[in-house]
Scaffold this active site. Sequence first.
Site, PDB file in Angstrom:
ATOM      1  N   ASN A  88       0.824  -1.355  -0.028  1.00 57.88           N
ATOM      2  CA  ASN A  88      -0.060   0.045  -0.120  1.00 57.88           C
ATOM      3  C   ASN A  88       0.878   1.324  -0.104  1.00 57.88           C
ATOM      4  OD1 ASN A  88      -1.796   2.242   0.635  1.00 57.88           O
ATOM      5  ND2 ASN A  88      -2.378   1.267   2.536  1.00 57.88           N
ATOM      6  N   TRP A  89       0.997   2.084  -1.147  1.00 60.89           N
ATOM      7  CA  TRP A  89       1.951   3.038  -1.081  1.00 60.89           C
ATOM      8  C   TRP A  89       1.465   4.265  -0.471  1.00 60.89           C
ATOM      9  CZ3 TRP A  89       4.104   2.630  -6.860  1.00 60.89           C
ATOM     10  CH2 TRP A  89       4.859   1.607  -6.852  1.00 60.89           C
ATOM     11  N   LYS A  90       0.104   4.429  -0.127  1.00 59.03           N
ATOM     12  CA  LYS A  90      -0.410   5.652   0.474  1.00 59.03           C
ATOM     13  C   LYS A  90      -0.141   6.750  -0.403  1.00 59.03           C
ATOM     14  CE  LYS A  90       0.050   3.108   4.734  1.00 59.03           C
ATOM     15  NZ  LYS A  90       0.270   3.332   6.164  1.00 59.03           N
ATOM     16  N   HIS A 106      -9.321   1.850   4.601  1.00 61.45           N
ATOM     17  CA  HIS A 106      -8.000   1.842   5.375  1.00 61.45           C
ATOM     18  C   HIS A 106      -8.044   2.682   6.690  1.00 61.45           C
ATOM     19  CE1 HIS A 106      -3.759   2.666   6.445  1.00 61.45           C
ATOM     20  NE2 HIS A 106      -3.342   1.561   5.732  1.00 61.45           N
ATOM     21  N   GLU A 146      -6.476   4.914   7.632  1.00 57.64           N
ATOM     22  CA  GLU A 146      -6.212   6.311   7.395  1.00 57.64           C
ATOM     23  C   GLU A 146      -7.399   6.996   6.826  1.00 57.64           C
ATOM     24  OE1 GLU A 146      -2.480   5.449   5.558  1.00 57.64           O
ATOM     25  OE2 GLU A 146      -1.601   4.782   7.365  1.00 57.64           O
ATOM     26  N   GLU A 169      -5.438  -4.775  10.098  1.00 59.18           N
ATOM     27  CA  GLU A 169      -4.431  -3.614  10.711  1.00 59.18           C
ATOM     28  C   GLU A 169      -4.803  -3.180  11.942  1.00 59.18           C
ATOM     29  OE1 GLU A 169      -2.381  -2.813   6.452  1.00 59.18           O
ATOM     30  OE2 GLU A 169      -4.064  -1.560   6.844  1.00 59.18           O
ATOM     31  N   GLY A 208       2.583   2.019  10.690  1.00 58.50           N
ATOM     32  CA  GLY A 208       3.588   2.888  10.451  1.00 58.50           C
ATOM     33  C   GLY A 208       4.295   3.407  11.937  1.00 58.50           C
ATOM     34  N   SER A 250       3.501  -2.359  10.048  1.00 57.56           N
ATOM     35  CA  SER A 250       4.725  -2.485  10.514  1.00 57.56           C
ATOM     36  C   SER A 250       5.288  -3.758  10.087  1.00 57.56           C
ATOM     37  CB  SER A 250       4.999  -2.029  11.830  1.00 57.56           C
ATOM     38  OG  SER A 250       4.779  -0.695  12.257  1.00 57.56           O
ATOM     39  N   GLY A 300       2.930  -1.079   4.177  1.00 54.81           N
ATOM     40  CA  GLY A 300       3.150   0.130   3.600  1.00 54.81           C
ATOM     41  C   GLY A 300       4.433   0.522   3.406  1.00 54.81           C
ATOM     42  N   GLY A 301       5.238   1.314   4.459  1.00 56.87           N
ATOM     43  CA  GLY A 301       6.802   1.739   4.328  1.00 56.87           C
ATOM     44  C   GLY A 301       7.595   0.600   3.557  1.00 56.87           C
TER      45      GLY A 301
END
Length: 251
Positions: free
Chosen positions: A10-12, A96, A98, A168, A174, A214, A235-236
């Site tokens: 997930n590149w956000k 998601h 966010e 999640e 994150g 994470s 993500g990251g």
Amino acid sequence: MARTKLIFGNWKMNNTLAQAEVFCKEAESISALAEKKGVEAGVAPTYLSLAYVASHKAGLNVYAEEVHYADHGAFTGNVSVGMVKEAGATGSLVGHSERRAYEKETDFDCNLRIKALLKAGMGAMYCVGETQKEFDQGWTKDIIESQISTGLLGVSEKDLGLVTIAYEPVWSIGTGKNASEAIAEDICGYIRSLIEKKYSEAAANKIRILYGGSVKPINIHGYLAQEDVDGALVGGASLTSDSFKELIENI
Ligand code: PGA
């Protein structure tokens, strides 16, 4: 039943078109590695690079990060299912945390988005999870149960084949504060039991349930070794092709 593990990035709001182009130069080798390891891989880029990534994806799955539930209309800043389909996406993330936190998306909104995707024959990756406060209160399973039951209202067992669930915990996204493997397994197993209750044992055995929060090359193995964890939403650590390959290498 053996479920193929899925590693999804997930590149956000990361990776410009130029950075996505660099990533896609490795799409073929990422796909080849995934095939060698017997897993599936995919990414959800921003809308601006979605069409590019979808046409240079080699064997990767490409999802949007979000869709609106309406076909078209006066929804400034939003993008429809038909638009992301035309761009080459085969599905979208939904709900998601966010989006829930910053855009005030509710379980009911998620339900409309999931149904709009399924109606178009597209995949939906439905993200669920509790906040730190809810976790501290011991409410995790109650929160998950209500997210699952509202999110999947009116979704038939046949259409459920297009749905993936991502657990999640919000407090682990994150933050570098991972849920333990035991928590991931417990909640993914709980979600599977909810699916069995709502649908059938066959549906529960078939649906893929991912853990996210994470996940890094260094810890992915432990999560994917769990019986009910069918992959990871990352993500990251999914942003560069090197890191993505390391995730797959380390499963
Ligand atoms: P993270 O994000 O891997 O950077 O924690 C996961 C997600 O939000 O899907």
